[in-house]
Design a protein around this motif. Structure first.
Motif, PDB file in Angstrom:
ATOM      1  N   ASN A   3      51.394  61.916  49.070  1.00 47.38           N
ATOM      2  CA  ASN A   3      50.363  62.929  49.297  1.00 47.38           C
ATOM      3  C   ASN A   3      50.243  63.271  50.776  1.00 47.38           C
ATOM      4  OD1 ASN A   3      49.694  63.258  46.623  1.00 47.38           O
ATOM      5  ND2 ASN A   3      47.952  61.846  46.675  1.00 47.38           N
ATOM      6  N   ASP A  54      42.085  62.534  53.911  1.00 48.31           N
ATOM      7  CA  ASP A  54      41.020  61.543  54.081  1.00 48.31           C
ATOM      8  C   ASP A  54      41.450  60.255  53.358  1.00 48.31           C
ATOM      9  OD1 ASP A  54      38.718  60.091  54.386  1.00 48.31           O
ATOM     10  OD2 ASP A  54      37.375  61.754  53.892  1.00 48.31           O
ATOM     11  N   ARG A  58      39.864  57.556  53.209  1.00 50.68           N
ATOM     12  CA  ARG A  58      38.725  56.864  52.616  1.00 50.68           C
ATOM     13  C   ARG A  58      38.591  57.123  51.118  1.00 50.68           C
ATOM     14  NH1 ARG A  58      34.515  59.121  56.997  1.00 50.68           N
ATOM     15  NH2 ARG A  58      35.707  60.983  56.404  1.00 50.68           N
ATOM     16  N   GLN A  59      39.147  58.227  50.646  1.00 49.90           N
ATOM     17  CA  GLN A  59      39.036  58.533  49.220  1.00 49.90           C
ATOM     18  C   GLN A  59      39.873  57.594  48.353  1.00 49.90           C
ATOM     19  OE1 GLN A  59      40.730  62.366  48.231  1.00 49.90           O
ATOM     20  NE2 GLN A  59      42.402  62.112  49.710  1.00 49.90           N
ATOM     21  N   TYR A  60      40.834  56.901  48.951  1.00 50.11           N
ATOM     22  CA  TYR A  60      41.655  55.949  48.197  1.00 50.11           C
ATOM     23  C   TYR A  60      40.991  54.587  48.073  1.00 50.11           C
ATOM     24  CZ  TYR A  60      45.311  59.432  48.890  1.00 50.11           C
ATOM     25  OH  TYR A  60      46.035  60.603  48.889  1.00 50.11           O
ATOM     26  N   GLY A  61      39.895  54.375  48.789  1.00 49.10           N
ATOM     27  CA  GLY A  61      39.157  53.127  48.674  1.00 49.10           C
ATOM     28  C   GLY A  61      39.711  51.968  49.467  1.00 49.10           C
ATOM     29  N   TRP A  88      33.718  54.146  53.605  1.00 48.27           N
ATOM     30  CA  TRP A  88      33.389  55.536  53.921  1.00 48.27           C
ATOM     31  C   TRP A  88      32.828  55.706  55.321  1.00 48.27           C
ATOM     32  CZ3 TRP A  88      35.007  59.701  51.565  1.00 48.27           C
ATOM     33  CH2 TRP A  88      35.405  59.628  50.228  1.00 48.27           C
ATOM     34  N   GLY A 129      38.665  58.050  59.825  1.00 43.68           N
ATOM     35  CA  GLY A 129      38.777  58.085  58.370  1.00 43.68           C
ATOM     36  C   GLY A 129      39.690  59.164  57.841  1.00 43.68           C
ATOM     37  N   LYS A 130      39.897  60.227  58.619  1.00 46.12           N
ATOM     38  CA  LYS A 130      40.762  61.313  58.164  1.00 46.12           C
ATOM     39  C   LYS A 130      41.527  61.877  59.358  1.00 46.12           C
ATOM     40  CE  LYS A 130      37.250  64.959  58.559  1.00 46.12           C
ATOM     41  NZ  LYS A 130      36.546  66.061  57.859  1.00 46.12           N
TER      42      LYS A 130
END
Length: 265
Positions: free
Chosen positions: A163, A188, A190-193, A197, A202-203
């Motif tokens: 991705n 981002d 952070r969306q994968y855990g 957050w 983070g991104k």
């Protein structure tokens, strides 16, 4: 005194008999080779080596990428670092276990195949021998199911890196089109855990994300995860071959034991 011709004929006959006996012995030995178990062992060793070796290096590269670009605060990824370190120790254990287990399964294949074909007597048709063969069948089935989970788990970082890489390709294509700004395209993590957050930044967006994709760490980690996933798949295939071979040998031994029992009466 025998004539010279008769003596030569007898010597030739003895030599041909010796050659015939040697040839039959070689054929008998080759008949006892468990080719399925041999192929599965080679495939299992190769798959486990690829998974463990490439996975270990790829995890180290992943931590470095996260620390440098997505989580600059050490406390944000402290738990992740501990989990990855634990996974690396688990990888060491997996490599050691399957090295020994592959050798044991190969040896069990030799003994069981010899017993099935009655090359060295019926030393494997005892109740104890059948019990050991059944134990290997059960254990191989359990390990096969477990490695299916490992294969699925190893596909997760491949999906994540793919991705990121595909997003970088989109940014490159948008740079050629001046009407569409590439700075608005972000990834981002952070969306994968894998990081909380509240991790900073983070991104990554635009040129920053593109620079991340161009680093050697990202390139190596991405391809190493692909190879590790392929190694896990090869191990699953090897365990499937083991399943078929051990199940077949156990079924034949079970049938032979019943046949011998009925023959006694």
């Amino acid at each position: 005194m025998k004539p010279a011709m008769e003596t030569a004929a007898e010597e030739n006959a003895e030599q041909s008999q010796e050659k015939k006996g040697c040839f039959e012995c070689c054929i008998k030995c080759l008949g006892g080779v468990p080719y399925a178990s041999l192929v599965a062992t080679i495939l299992c060793f190769s798959g486990v080596a690829l998974f463990c070796g490439c996975g270990h290096v790829a995890l180290t590269g992943t931590v470095s990428i996260l620390e440098q670009h997505f989580s600059t605060t050490a406390s944000d990824h402290a738990l992740l670092s501990e989990v990855i370190q634990l996974m690396q120790y688990v990888i060491y254990g997996i490599a050691s276990f399957f090295f020994l287990y592959g050798i044991i399964l190969l040896a069990e294949g030799f003994y069981t195949t010899s017993a099935v074909k009655e090359l060295h007597g019926e030393f494997k048709t005892t109740a104890c021998g059948r019990c050991i063969s059944g134990m290997f069948v059960f254990l191989t089935y359990v390990l096969g199911v477990a490695w299916l989970g490992v294969f699925g788990f190893s596909a997760v970082p491949v999906f994540m890196f793919y991705n990121i890489w595909s997003t970088c390709e989109v940014i490159k294509s948008f740079q050629a089109n001046v009407t569409v700004p590439g700075d608005q395209i972000c990834v981002d993590i952070r969306q994968y855990g894998i990081i909380p957050w509240n991790a900073v930044p983070g991104k990554a967006c635009g040129p920053i994300l593109e620079n991340i994709c161009n680093t050697n760490e990202f390139y190596m980690s991405y391809h190493l995860f692909i190879v590790a996933c392929a190694g896990a798949g090869a191990t699953v295939i090897a365990l499937l071959i083991y399943m078929m071979a051990t199940t077949y040998n156990y079924a034949v031994l079970k049938f032979k034991s019943r046949e011998d029992c009925c023959t006694k009466f």
